[in-house]
Design an enzyme around this catalytic site. Structure first.
Site, PDB file in Angstrom:
ATOM      1  N   GLU A 142      -3.431   7.606  -4.085  1.00 49.87           N
ATOM      2  CA  GLU A 142      -3.914   7.160  -5.398  1.00 49.87           C
ATOM      3  C   GLU A 142      -5.259   7.801  -5.732  1.00 49.87           C
ATOM      4  O   GLU A 142      -6.109   7.880  -4.847  1.00 49.87           O
ATOM      5  CB  GLU A 142      -4.076   5.637  -5.395  1.00 49.87           C
TER       6      GLU A 142
ATOM      7  N   ARG B 175       0.859  -1.176   0.000  1.00 53.41           N
ATOM      8  CA  ARG B 175       0.000   0.000   0.000  1.00 53.41           C
ATOM      9  C   ARG B 175       0.897   1.228   0.000  1.00 53.41           C
ATOM     10  O   ARG B 175       1.914   1.267   0.680  1.00 53.41           O
ATOM     11  CB  ARG B 175      -0.914   0.024   1.237  1.00 53.41           C
TER      12      ARG B 175
ATOM     13  N   HIS C 215      -1.232   0.410  -9.909  1.00 60.60           N
ATOM     14  CA  HIS C 215      -1.834  -0.554  -8.966  1.00 60.60           C
ATOM     15  C   HIS C 215      -2.393  -1.782  -9.693  1.00 60.60           C
ATOM     16  O   HIS C 215      -3.602  -2.048  -9.656  1.00 60.60           O
ATOM     17  CB  HIS C 215      -2.914   0.121  -8.114  1.00 60.60           C
ATOM     18  N   ILE C 216      -1.489  -2.519 -10.339  1.00 60.39           N
ATOM     19  CA  ILE C 216      -1.914  -3.684 -11.141  1.00 60.39           C
ATOM     20  C   ILE C 216      -1.393  -5.006 -10.575  1.00 60.39           C
ATOM     21  O   ILE C 216      -1.333  -6.014 -11.276  1.00 60.39           O
ATOM     22  CB  ILE C 216      -1.456  -3.538 -12.616  1.00 60.39           C
TER      23      ILE C 216
HETATM   24  C1  GLV Z   1      -4.978  -4.985  -4.033  1.00 58.39           C
HETATM   25  O1  GLV Z   1      -4.237  -4.088  -3.770  1.00 58.39           O
HETATM   26  C2  GLV Z   1      -5.572  -5.825  -3.062  1.00 58.39           C
HETATM   27  O2  GLV Z   1      -5.526  -5.524  -1.858  1.00 58.39           O
HETATM   28  O3  GLV Z   1      -6.136  -6.861  -3.456  1.00 58.39           O
END
Ligand code: GLV
Length: 327
Positions: free
Chosen positions: A269, A240, A287-288
Site C-alpha cells: 500500500e 493485511r 483500506h477503509i
Molecule cells: C487498520 O487496518 C487497523 O489495524 O486498525
C-alpha cells in the site's frame, strides 16, 4: 501536564482535543498525507509520546530519533505489524493499539466485500454508469448466492468472530481455522466447525481473512492455496495485504482459478500489483475497514487516552506490550 507530543497524521478532533487538554505541546502533521520516513523521524525528535498511524515504522531508528524522553508510541490502529516489539521491550517503551472499538465496523466491511464480490456490485454499477445498459436481461451479471453458502473464516479472533456472527441471517455454514488450534466457543455455538486450512479452502464459498500480519502469516495465501479453492469461491481480505501473495492472486483471478476477490488491503500500500485493477472480478477498497465516522472517533479517543495514561504514569487501557508496564 508538561508534555511534548507529536501526532503523525491528522485524526478526528476529539482525539486531538483530549491531548491538547492535558499536554502543553501537541504538534499534528498538518498535511493530508502520511509523513515520509525522513519527515517522521524529524517530527518525533525530542517528544515524550507519539501518536502514530499504521504505516509509521516504529523501530530502533524511530526510538533513536525520538530520543530518551519518549515513553510511548500509541498506534491508531488495531494492527501493530509496523512495530518492532522486541526493540520497544528492550528499551522499555510502551506500545498501545486500538482493539475492540473497530471490531464491528471492520466486520461490516468484510460483509460489504462479500456481497459486492458475490453479486458483482461494482462491475454492474460501472456498466450502468457507462451508458451501456439497455434494460433488464435474464443473462446479465450472474453472480453467486450468499445465502446458504459456506463461509470460511481464517483467524478466529475478534473480527473473524464478528464477521461469522453476521452469517446467521444468511443461513450459512461456518468453517473456521485458527493457527492457535484453539476452539472458539462463540463460533462453535453458531454451529461453526473448526477445520484445517486445506479443508477450509476446499470447502468454502467465501474465504475471509482475519489474521494479524506476522512472519507466519506472510503470503499465507499463495498460488497453492488459491488452487485449493473452488472455482466459484471468493476471497475476502480485510486484514493485511501481505497475507496474500498479490501477484499469485492476479494470476488466479485472471485465469478464473477462483471467481472473485474483495480486498480492502494490499501488499505494498498504496501501490497495487500491476494487472489487479484491470480485472473485473475484484473489488478494491482503499483500506477503509474501520472508516465509519463513529469508529474512527473512538479509535482517536482510545489512542489519545492510551498515550496520556502512560505519560501520567498510569496503566493504558490497551497496551500491546504490558510486560514493559509490569517491570
Ligand atoms: C487498520 O487496518 C487497523 O489495524 O486498525
Amino acid at each position: 501536564m508538561k508534555a511534548n507530543v507529536a501526532v503523525t497524521r491528522r485524526i478526528p478532533r476529539n482525539g486531538i482535543e483530549l491531548l491538547r487538554g492535558e499536554c502543553d505541546r501537541v504538534e499534528v502533521n498538518p498535511n493530508e498525507r502520511s509523513l515520509t520516513q525522513a519527515e517522521f523521524l524529524a517530527m518525533i525528535a525530542g517528544r515524550d509520546g507519539v501518536l502514530t498511524e499504521l504505516i509509521n515504522r516504529i523501530d530502533d531508528e524511530a526510538f533513536d530519533a525520538a530520543g530518551p524522553r519518549c515513553k510511548v508510541f500509541a498506534n491508531c490502529a488495531v494492527g501493530f505489524n509496523n512495530v518492532d516489539l522486541a526493540a520497544a521491550n528492550r528499551r522499555g517503551i510502551v506500545i498501545t493499539n486500538t482493539p475492540d472499538v473497530l471490531t464491528e465496523t471492520t466486520a461490516d466491511l468484510a460483509w460489504a466485500l462479500i456481497m459486492a464480490s458475490a453479486r458483482r456490485i461494482v462491475e454492474s454499477d460501472t456498466f450502468l454508469r457507462s451508458g451501456q445498459w439497455d434494460g433488464w436481461g435474464p443473462m446479465q451479471f450472474h453472480g453467486h448466492d450468499v445465502h446458504g453458502a459456506t463461509l470460511g473464516i481464517i483467524g478466529a479472533g475478534r473480527i473473524g468472530t464478528a464477521t461469522a456472527r453476521r452469517s446467521i441471517g444468511f443461513d450459512m455454514k461456518v468453517l473456521y481455522y485458527d493457527a492457535s488450534g484453539m476452539a472458539n466457543a462463540e463460533l462453535d455455538r453458531l454451529g461453526g466447525r473448526q477445520v484445517g486450512l486445506d479443508e477450509l479452502l476446499a470447502e468454502s464459498d467465501f474465504v475471509s481473512l482475519h489474521v494479524p500480519l506476522t512472519d507466519q502469516t506472510h503470503h499465507m495465501i499463495g498460488q497453492a492455496e488459491l488452487a485449493r479453492m473452488k472455482p466459484t469461491a471468493h476471497l475476502i481480505n480485510t486484514s493485511r495485504g501481505p497475507v496474500i501473495d498479490e501477484a499469485a492472486l492476479v494470476s488466479a483471478l485472471g485465469d478464473h482459478v477462483i471467481a472473485g476477490a474483495g480486498l480492502d488491503v494490499f501488499e505494498k500500500e498504496p501501490a497495487i500489483t500491476p494487472g489487479l485493477t484491470d480485472l473485473d472480478n475484484v473489488v478494491c477498497l482503499p483500506h477503509i475497514g474501520s472508516a465509519s465516522g463513529a469508529t474512527r472517533a473512538k479509535m482517536a479517543e482510545l489512542a489519545a487516552t492510551n498515550l496520556l495514561a502512560v505519560l501520567k504514569g498510569q496503566r493504558p487501557p490497551t497496551p500491546v506490550n504490558p510486560e514493559v508496564l509490569d517491570r
